[in-house]
Design an enzyme around this catalytic site. Structure first.
Site, PDB file in Angstrom:
ATOM      1  N   GLY A   1       0.799  -1.221   0.038  1.00 18.70           N
ATOM      2  CA  GLY A   1       0.088  -0.136  -0.058  1.00 18.70           C
ATOM      3  C   GLY A   1       0.925   1.274   0.055  1.00 18.70           C
ATOM      4  CB  ALA A   2       2.317   3.459   1.761  1.00 16.02           C
ATOM      5  CG  MET A   3       8.714   1.237   1.811  1.00  9.81           C
ATOM      6  SD  MET A   3       8.423  -0.151   2.893  1.00  9.81           S
ATOM      7  CE  MET A   3      10.062   0.106   3.976  1.00  9.81           C
TER       8      MET A   3
ATOM      9  CG  ASN B   1      10.849   3.820   1.171  1.00  9.24           C
ATOM     10  OD1 ASN B   1      11.358   2.694   1.415  1.00  9.24           O
ATOM     11  ND2 ASN B   1      10.153   4.147   0.327  1.00  9.24           N
TER      12      ASN B   1
ATOM     13  CG  HIS C   1       0.827   2.251   8.708  1.00  9.02           C
ATOM     14  ND1 HIS C   1       0.271   1.319   9.446  1.00  9.02           N
ATOM     15  CD2 HIS C   1       1.937   1.722   8.433  1.00  9.02           C
ATOM     16  CE1 HIS C   1       0.937   0.203   9.403  1.00  9.02           C
ATOM     17  NE2 HIS C   1       2.097   0.640   8.426  1.00  9.02           N
ATOM     18  CD  GLU C   2       3.384   3.468   5.224  1.00  5.79           C
ATOM     19  OE1 GLU C   2       4.633   3.078   5.505  1.00  5.79           O
ATOM     20  OE2 GLU C   2       2.490   2.605   5.064  1.00  5.79           O
TER      21      GLU C   2
ATOM     22  CG  HIS D   1       6.565   2.447   9.880  1.00  4.95           C
ATOM     23  ND1 HIS D   1       6.578   1.537  10.793  1.00  4.95           N
ATOM     24  CD2 HIS D   1       5.633   2.106   9.183  1.00  4.95           C
ATOM     25  CE1 HIS D   1       5.763   0.399  10.562  1.00  4.95           C
ATOM     26  NE2 HIS D   1       5.290   0.825   9.396  1.00  4.95           N
TER      27      HIS D   1
ATOM     28  CD  GLU E   1       4.633  -2.850   9.099  1.00  5.25           C
ATOM     29  OE1 GLU E   1       3.956  -2.060   9.357  1.00  5.25           O
ATOM     30  OE2 GLU E   1       5.586  -2.725   8.498  1.00  5.25           O
TER      31      GLU E   1
HETATM   32 ZN   LIG Z   1       3.865  -0.541   8.249  1.00  4.00          ZN
END
Ligand SMILES: [Zn+2]
Ligand SMILES: *[C@@H]1O[C@H](CO)[C@@H](O)[C@H](O)[C@H]1NC(C)=O
Ligand SMILES: *[C@@H]1O[C@H](CO)[C@@H](O)[C@H](O)[C@H]1NC(C)=O
Ligand SMILES: *[C@@H]1O[C@H](CO)[C@@H](O)[C@H](O)[C@H]1NC(C)=O
Ligand SMILES: *[C@@H]1O[C@H](CO)[C@@H](O)[C@H](O)[C@H]1NC(C)=O
Ligand SMILES: *[C@@H]1O[C@H](CO)[C@@H](O)[C@H](O)[C@H]1NC(C)=O
Length: 941
Positions: free
Chosen positions: A348-350, A352, A384-385, A388, A407
């Site tokens: 869905g997304a990352m 980085n 969410h991203e 992180h 996660e």
């Molecule tokens: Zn995640």
């Protein structure tokens, strides 16, 4: 990484797809398959086996040679890298897209060794005097000469055998030059293509998590091998280059006779390789320079930026970052935060660090065309991203076995960040539907697994990729939420902040977090827990499953038992805790909240409700008297309970019935009050549970009676929305009311409410008559399109196809997506292939087609999409959802046997679960069909 959503939230129960469309799609996929197979024939490695993902776990024995082990030896520790990459956005004379690069890795020797083992995969390395690298000493150290060097394909290493040992404490520099393919494989540095104004455009972008940095340049590719990265990108003059750090400068140059730009970036912080990112594109951006010189940008295709589709993301990114700075009590450690929407993206997304990548549907929002669901998705995925950036990026788990903490954590706090950005949406409630109830269903199987795995159990890339599953994301989120609830949020965030500040730029194991939370408990007066955080949480993380807590209001006893959906299933996995838990219970009595207890007292004639707001990760059962009191409360004054608990009573009842703890008819009775219910959560919960009945019965004679009952229940909700929207002309104001309107229409149409059908047909007809003015509100488009095409004929279908070709917005295109594949198999983007098959399998007619396709083509599909693809397990589970006959069970078992040599990679667990679920479905049907038919028949009238 962000979750991959396969079915958009606003597509409710039983999405209808024309059988013809499903069939055509299968045929299209088959054609794509044959073409692809022809291309691969005769190519080494183009066969169907010999992939490393089918290698059995290597835990049983330790291979003799260090390069045969999947984990790096602990003799060398990287310090920094200087990487230069030049991706070519045009094919070379062989028609191949490539990238070239060079890298120096500075590392220290901490244990004596005469071997250098570093990850490198699918790279053609330049040789220097016959060796794949050059080695120098730093600060006066002399590097031993290289004796020989070779590549190990299976474990993805470059190995250098040295003439003598490296000196402990000395620092060395390893220089490599390499060339790789800029493939469209969505892994490592890869190629994404799209068309704008009739022109084909190529983007170079990257996805390193979990094990693909090694495919971009030789590196010590494990999360604990943190280093500083100095990056230079070489790219065309008309493109812009992005990486984790802020651009420092860009100079024009000529290389190999090509006009290029050389862009350098500010050195990164100390970070893991899996968080690196490199992008070269001609994307546009919008930016806000909001506070303390933090640069926030949204990047996307020029047209998308022109159409203002990035504006919403820009509006929420700043506030969400601020929220986390406050929540974690730690400033954002970088000088910029880029969010980039990519036409091709696997997850869905990352997250980085500093350069977050998204699917277009997870970042772009069109104020006119997108639905409320699209908007919510943008908010939660960004949230969410960004969570992180601290939890995961600043402080990183040592190894992938602890992925659940990374996660699970982001999946929990994403709701807090989203709630901050959109305070009117009740986002904090949504975790119950999206995560808690979803994972209850999986964690109630005897084949589930604990959140935490031992480090030795996770070695190969396939085993790592299997960690990205619902248990990690959603159970992780549920138990961390429970922890935060029983510690209280101030104590939780105090421990969290101390954990993040202590381990900043370093690595941890999950017990480090427990230690810091325990200290926060001990330094806070008035907080009492019956055991240490460690002891309480071990029960939830080291053993699988969760308890059902049963309260008997007559005797006052409270007991717990491991909840299993199939009571006859055998739990083969032993637990050191005998499947008992320390359960924090929040509860209320006759509408009055009681103090949190870890035990409960006698309650007499009052109704009691346990697990208020579902703050604990467990189900609740009551004695029949209390069930009856709760049901009568629902029928007379359902607002006496919170929406979460109304939803939960339904969900618990249906699942307890599945587990044969209560009767199926008692579960069905929880839906009787729904004719009075107007809120989203209870309806959504009911529809999801009834979805099982639809799946089990839509091929049987029970279906008519089921439809009749549900038609009666849904009709008032349908009329309610008709009224509050002024005869379907307005959008309901409440965020979740908008979702519930979609449910009402979808369900009413599926169950055959005549006025619903008329509404759909008239809306669609208006659109057909005036294609430039779509009268269908964004929220309702999916539902209306599906129903209209299902009710309609060729004319409706062709109109939808014509409109699809004009759609430029990603979310708009995906609503009409099936049609694309039916006509043009070359257009199946890899990121969408498994979800397309899944969408077909949702339909009663499409299911056998999808199953036959996957069975016949398993080795091909597995090879194309299986390695490192995170969507594979959901492919198997969604195709087998309806399986409920002995014949289907045998087919499934045969499928497993037939493909043992090919392997199942990240779908291994899902296949076991599918066999278990089918067995349970067969039993359930045998035992319940007659009762259910009788109940629906009685209640329908
Ligand atoms: Zn995640
Ligand atoms: C990194 O490598 C590039 C290209 O080899 C070189 O020009 C640059 O000076 C190096 N930077 C550092 C900090 O070593
Ligand atoms: C790498 O080398 C192999 C074998 O010579 C060749 O087939 C392949 O095309 C090369 N890859 C690149 C990106 O040049
Ligand atoms: C972004 O925020 C501005 C200012 O508050 C507002 O006018 C605009 O409508 C917002 N855009 C979107 C897409 O929500
Ligand atoms: C926030 O961090 C500062 C400095 O690290 C510390 O002094 C303060 O106590 C922290 N506040 C909370 C609420 O944890
Ligand atoms: C589990 O059960 C065994 C046997 O009944 C008992 O000896 C052991 O103490 C129990 N362990 C826990 C953690 O309750």
């Amino acid at each position: 990484m962000g979750k991959v959503y396969y079915v958009s939230k606003n597509v409710g129960l039983g999405m209808l797809v024309l059988a013809a469309i499903a069939l055509a799609t299968i045929i299209a996929l088959s054609i794509a398959y044959d073409k692809e197979r022809a291309k691969n024939q005769g190519k080494p490695g183009g066969g169907t086996d010999g992939t490393s993902t089918s290698t059995p776990p290597t835990t049983d024995f330790l291979p003799k040679e260090p390069w045969d082990r999947y984990r790096l030896p602990d003799s060398l520790v990287p310090f920094s890298y200087n990487v230069t990459l030049w991706p070519r956005l045009e094919p070379n004379t062989d028609g191949l897209y490539i990238f070239t690069g060079q890298s120096t890795a500075v590392f220290k020797c901490v244990k004596q060794t005469d071997l250098i083992i570093i990850h490198s995969s699918k790279l053609n390395l330049t040789t220097f005097q016959g060796h794949h690298a050059k080695l120098h000493g730093l600060n006066g150290a002399t590097a031993p000469a290289i004796q020989k060097s070779w590549l190990v394909e299976k474990t993805e290493y470059l190995v250098l055998q040295l003439h003598s040992s490296l000196a402990v404490g000395a620092t060395y520099v390893l220089h490599t030059e390499f060339r790789g393919e800029l493939a469209d494989d969505l892994e490592g540095l890869y190629r994404s293509e799209y068309t704008e104004n009739g022109v084909n455009k190529v983007v170079a972008t990257s996805q390193m998590q979990a094990t693909f940095a090694r495919k971009t340049f030789p590196c010590f590719d494990e999360p604990a091998m943190k280093a500083v990265f100095i990056v230079t990108l070489i790219h065309g003059r008309a493109t812009v280059a992005l990486s984790n750090g802020r651009e420092m400068g860009s100079t024009d140059s000529v290389m190999d006779g090509v006009n290029v730009k050389v862009t350098t970036f500010e050195p990164t912080k100390r970070m893991s390789t899996y968080l690196l990112a490199f992008i070269v594109s001609d994307f546009d951006s919008i930016q806000s320079n909001q506070n303390n010189n933090l640069l926030i940008r949204i990047w996307a295709r020029k047209k998308a930026i022109d159409d203002k589709q990035g504006d919403y993301a820009l509006n929420v990114t700043g506030p969400i970052l601020q929220f986390y700075e406050h929540y974690y009590n730690a400033t954002y450690p970088l000088s910029k935060s880029d969010q980039v929407a990519l036409p091709d993206f696997n997850a869905g997304a990352m997250e980085n660090w500093g350069l977050v990548t998204y699917r277009e549907t997870a970042l772009l929002y069109d104020p006119v065309l997108s639905s409320t669901g699209n908007k919510e998705r943008v908010t939660t995925v960004i949230s969410h991203e960004l969570a992180h950036m601290w939890f995961g990026n600043l402080v990183t788990l040592q190894w992938w076995n602890d992925l659940w903490l990374n996660e699970g954590f982001a999946s929990y706090v994403e709701y807090l960040g989203a709630d901050y950005a959109e305070p009117t949406w009740n986002m904090k409630d949504q975790i119950i539907l999206n995560d808690v109830n979803k994972v209850f269903a999986i964690d109630a199987l005897a084949s589930s697994h604990p959140l935490s795995r031992r480090e030795e159990e996770v070695n190969t890339p396939a085993q790592i990729s299997e960690m990205f599953n619902t248990i990690s994301y959603s159970k992780g989120a549920a138990v961390l939420r429970m922890l935060s609830e029983f510690l209280t949020e101030p104590v939780f965030s105090k421990g969290l902040s101390s954990y993040l500040n202590t381990f900043a730029f370093g690595n941890t194991v999950y017990t480090d977090l427990w230690d810091h939370l325990q200290r926060a408990v001990e330094s806070t007066p008035h907080i009492r827990i019956p055991e240490t955080v460690h002891n309480i949480m071990n029960r939830w993380t080291l053993q699988m499953g969760f308890p059902v807590v049963t309260v008997d209001t007559q005797t006052g006893t409270v007991t717990q038992k491991h909840f299993l959906l199939d009571p006859d299933s055998v739990v083969e996995r032993p637990s050191q805790f005998n499947y008992t838990w320390f359960v924090p219970i929040k509860w209320m009595k006759s509408g009055v909240e009681q103090q949190q207890y870890w035990l409960l007292h006698k309650t007499g004639q009052d109704w009691v409700l346990l697990n208020t707001n579902v703050s604990g990760y467990f189900r609740v059962n009551y004695d029949l008297q209390n069930w009856n009191r709760l049901l009568s409360l629902l029928n007379t004054n359902h607002r006496g309970l919170s929406v979460i608990n109304r939803a939960q009573i339904i969900d618990d009842a249906f699942n307890l019935a599945r587990a044969k703890i209560i009767s199926t008819t008692l579960a069905l009775r929880t839906t009787k009050y729904l004719s009075k219910e107007r809120d989203y959560m209870p309806w959504e919960s009911a529809l999801r549970n009834l979805d099982y009945y639809v799946l089990m019965f839509d091929r049987t004679e029970v279906y008519g009676a089921l439809q009749a009952y549900l038609r009666k229940q849904i009709q008032p909700l349908f009329e309610h929305f008709k009224t509050i929207t002024d005869n379907w002309t307005k959008v309901p104001t409440g965020h979740t009311d908008q979702y519930n309107q979609i449910n009402a229409i979808g369900m009413a149409c599926n169950m055959g409410v005549e006025s619903c059908r008329e509404l759909i047909q008239s809306l669609y007809k208006q659109w057909m008559q005036n294609p430039d003015h779509n009268p269908i509100q964004s929220n309702l488009k999916s539902t209306v399109y599906c129903s209209a095409v299902a009710f309609g004929g060729v004319e409706e279908w062709e109109f939808a196809w014509a409109m699809f070709k004009k759609a430029t917005l990603a979310s708009e295109a995906s609503r009409l997506r099936y049609l694309d594949y039916t006509l043009d198999p070359t257009k199946i983007r890899k990121q969408d292939a498994t979800s397309t098959i899944q969408n077909i399998a949702r339909n009663v007619v499409g299911m056998p087609l999808a199953w036959n396709f996957v069975r016949a083509r398993w080795s091909y599909i597995f090879q194309q999409y299986g390695q490192g693809s995170f969507s594979f397990s959901s492919l198997v589970s969604s195709i087998t959802r309806r399986f409920s006959t002995e014949f289907e069970l045998q087919e499934l078992k045969k499928f497993k046997e037939d493909n043992l040599d090919v392997g199942f990679g990240s779908a291994t667990l899902a296949l076991e679960q599918a066999i278990e679920k089918t067995t349970a479905n067969i039993k359930w049907l045998t035992e319940n069909k007659a009762d259910v038919l009788k109940w629906f028949n009685e209640e329908a009238t």
